[in-house]
Motif scaffolding. Structure first.
Motif, short mmCIF file in Angstrom:
data_model
loop_
_atom_site.label_atom_id
_atom_site.label_comp_id
_atom_site.label_asym_id
_atom_site.label_seq_id
_atom_site.Cartn_x
_atom_site.Cartn_y
_atom_site.Cartn_z
N TYR A 188 0.85 -1.20 0.00
CA TYR A 188 0.00 0.00 0.00
C TYR A 188 0.89 1.25 0.00
N ALA A 189 0.30 2.36 -0.41
CA ALA A 189 1.03 3.64 -0.39
C ALA A 189 1.01 4.21 1.03
N THR A 190 1.61 3.47 1.96
CA THR A 190 1.73 3.90 3.37
C THR A 190 3.21 3.82 3.71
N PRO A 191 3.65 4.42 4.82
CA PRO A 191 5.10 4.48 5.09
C PRO A 191 5.79 3.11 5.04
N ASP A 192 5.16 2.05 5.58
CA ASP A 192 5.83 0.74 5.52
C ASP A 192 5.09 -0.24 4.59
N GLY A 193 4.10 0.25 3.87
CA GLY A 193 3.40 -0.59 2.89
C GLY A 193 2.21 -1.35 3.45
N THR A 194 2.06 -1.39 4.79
CA THR A 194 0.93 -2.14 5.36
C THR A 194 -0.21 -1.17 5.72
N GLY A 195 -1.41 -1.72 5.88
CA GLY A 195 -2.61 -0.91 6.10
C GLY A 195 -2.56 -0.13 7.41
N VAL A 196 -3.10 1.07 7.38
CA VAL A 196 -3.07 1.95 8.57
C VAL A 196 -4.50 2.19 9.07
N ARG A 197 -4.69 2.02 10.39
CA ARG A 197 -6.00 2.24 11.00
C ARG A 197 -5.84 3.04 12.29
N ASP A 198 -6.97 3.59 12.73
CA ASP A 198 -7.01 4.38 13.96
C ASP A 198 -7.57 3.48 15.06
N TYR A 199 -6.67 2.92 15.87
CA TYR A 199 -7.10 1.99 16.93
C TYR A 199 -7.41 2.77 18.20
N LEU A 200 -8.48 2.35 18.88
CA LEU A 200 -8.77 2.98 20.18
C LEU A 200 -9.14 1.90 21.19
N LEU A 230 -15.44 8.60 16.94
CA LEU A 230 -14.69 8.21 18.14
C LEU A 230 -13.47 7.42 17.69
N GLY A 231 -12.36 8.10 17.70
CA GLY A 231 -11.08 7.48 17.33
C GLY A 231 -10.00 8.19 18.11
N ALA A 232 -8.78 7.63 18.04
CA ALA A 232 -7.68 8.26 18.77
C ALA A 232 -7.13 9.46 18.01
N GLY A 233 -7.41 9.50 16.70
CA GLY A 233 -6.95 10.63 15.91
C GLY A 233 -5.56 10.42 15.33
N ARG A 234 -5.06 9.17 15.36
CA ARG A 234 -3.82 8.88 14.65
C ARG A 234 -3.82 7.43 14.19
N GLY A 235 -3.08 7.18 13.13
CA GLY A 235 -3.08 5.84 12.55
C GLY A 235 -1.84 5.05 12.91
N TYR A 236 -2.00 3.72 12.97
CA TYR A 236 -0.86 2.81 13.12
C TYR A 236 -0.94 1.77 12.01
N SER A 237 0.21 1.42 11.45
CA SER A 237 0.24 0.38 10.42
C SER A 237 0.17 -1.00 11.08
N VAL A 238 -0.11 -2.01 10.27
CA VAL A 238 -0.14 -3.38 10.81
C VAL A 238 1.22 -3.71 11.44
N LEU A 239 2.31 -3.33 10.76
CA LEU A 239 3.63 -3.64 11.32
C LEU A 239 3.88 -2.87 12.63
N GLU A 240 3.36 -1.66 12.72
CA GLU A 240 3.52 -0.91 13.98
C GLU A 240 2.72 -1.56 15.11
N VAL A 241 1.53 -2.05 14.78
CA VAL A 241 0.73 -2.72 15.82
C VAL A 241 1.45 -4.00 16.25
N LEU A 242 1.97 -4.72 15.29
CA LEU A 242 2.72 -5.94 15.62
C LEU A 242 3.90 -5.61 16.55
N GLY A 243 4.62 -4.54 16.23
CA GLY A 243 5.76 -4.13 17.06
C GLY A 243 5.31 -3.75 18.47
N ALA A 244 4.20 -3.01 18.55
CA ALA A 244 3.68 -2.60 19.86
C ALA A 244 3.25 -3.83 20.66
N PHE A 245 2.63 -4.77 19.98
CA PHE A 245 2.18 -6.00 20.66
C PHE A 245 3.40 -6.76 21.20
#
Ligand code: NAD
Ligand code: UFG
Length: 338
Positions: A222-234, A261-276
């Motif tokens: 995807y046209a995102t910084p690391d290519g994976t999908g970005v969502r606003d997780y809350l 109702l969202g946090a107002g910022r996105g995280y990519s799938v790889l960022e969520v994986l890293g946070a997890f």
């Protein structure tokens, strides 16, 4: 207040019930148990000891059952979580989504009108927007949902607006959730999907458990910084707090509202994986798989309206969300007891 909560044994409804009950509200929960287990009720009561919580097993499309639930119950407001939520299922069976989500709400609104109940908080979704014209999504973004699930949410929003135009005292809050994840910090309550999870966080927790072999990341081109999908997780607890704020708004400000109702910022799938991985101290295996049909590359909320009007802001960070989701899954590897 005396609040009727439809779908109150589901993922978001159950967390909200705990917060409502702890805030002193008296609850009447209606759920058809189509996607929830009865033992959720015991956990709600455990986390809100001494609270007044009644439960009726019923379908919101059952007008007679609703009639007897409302009759003499002194209901002052409704929180309407009951609905089906799978995008893929809605594409396979659009009539089911129209019938349950839109039809169920129409029947609920009739019962409310018969009993003079004028306040409702409704679970809408960011899917009402469809392909982004500009980001972040504001509430005035074009509404063009790309699947029958999203269409059913938009149709309910329109039905609520029509009802408000028709009935002078009627007020609603349509809350457009972004991606709720996480679990009650006690580890006693969380998301308990049936079968193989469709959503990212429950999938990740099941990989961490060893029940699923590896995460499949749906697209890294995807046209995102690391290519994976970005969502606003809350965090689901922030979402629950948003419902209390919306209820207070309907009572104090006496106006209807549609709010993200969202946090107002996105995280990519790889960022969520890293946070997890950081939150749990576990390394998870993953593969890059093809894009999932119908997925949007990236989106997040402009949550400033909710901040301004409801006085609500998401407080938990992504690692808190992952830590709490994992605590729930680790302490309840098979989900809620049967
Ligand atoms: P969930 O499936 O866990 O909860 C929904 C509950 O409603 C379940 O307990 C189910 O048994 C009940 N239910 C469904 N149809 C019913 C009916 N006709 N009569 C009575 N009970 C019925 O889902 P959730 O994640 O807690 O979502 C709650 C609401 O929020 C849904 O309306 C959903 O569409 C909406 N929403 C969810 C998300 C998400 O990512 N989870 C995002 C946006 C919006
Ligand atoms: N993803 C994976 N692997 C998985 C699951 C998901 O890579 O196994 C990716 C998706 O491609 C997407 C991201 O993780 O980029 C989030 O996917 P989810 O399925 O968790 O959530 P969605 O954004 O697709 O949809 C969710 C709910 C909808 C709701 C929407 C609102 O499922 O019901 O959020 O924003 F409408």
């Amino acid at each position: 207040m005396r609040v009727l909560v439809t779908g109150g044994l589901g993922y978001i409804g159950s967390h909200t019930c705990v917060e409502l009950a702890r805030d002193g509200h008296r609850l009447l929960i209606i759920d058809n148990l189509g996607n929830a287990k009865p033992s959720v009720l015991e956990r709600i009561r455990e986390l809100a000891p001494g609270a007044a919580i009644e439960f009726v097993r019923a379908d919101v499309r059952d007008a007679a059952a609703l009639e007897s639930a409302f009759a003499g119950a002194g209901i002052e407001a409704v929180m309407h979580f009951a609905g089906l939520k799978s995008v893929s299922e809605s594409m396979a069976n659009p009539a089911l989504y129209r019938d349950n989500n839109l039809g169920g709400t129409a029947i609920l609104l009739k019962a409310m009108a018969r009993h003079g109940v004028e306040r409702i908080v409704f679970s809408s979704s960011a899917t009402v927007y469809g392909v982004p014209e500009q980001l972040p999504y504001t509430e005035s973004h074009r509404l063009q949902p790309a699947n029958p699930y999203g269409q059913s949410k938009l149709q309910v929003e329109r039905l609520l607006a029509a009802q408000a135009a028709l009935r002078a005292g009627f007020r609603y809050a349509a809350l457009r959730y972004f991606n709720p994840i996480g679990a009650h910090p006690s580890g006693r309550m969380g998301e308990d999907p049936r079968g193989v999870p469709e959503n990212l966080l429950p999938y990740l927790t099941q990989v961490a458990l060893g029940r699923l072999p590896r995460l499949r990341i749906y697209g890294a081109d995807y046209a995102t910084p690391d290519g994976t999908g970005v969502r606003d997780y809350l965090h689901v607890m922030d979402l629950a707090a948003g419902h209390l704020a919306a209820l207070a708004y309907l009572c104090d400000r006496d106006r209807s509202i549609c709010a993200n109702l969202g946090a107002g910022r996105g995280y990519s799938v790889l960022e969520v994986l890293g946070a997890f991985e950081r939150a749990t101290g576990r390394k998870l295996a993953y593969d890059i798989a093809p894009r999932r049909p119908g997925d949007i590359a990236a989106y997040h909320a402009d949550a400033s309206l909710a901040a301004r009007e409801l006085g609500w802001k998401a407080r938990y960070g992504i690692e808190d969300m992952c830590r709490d989701a994992w605590r729930w899954q680790a302490q309840n590897p098979a989900g809620y007891p049967d």
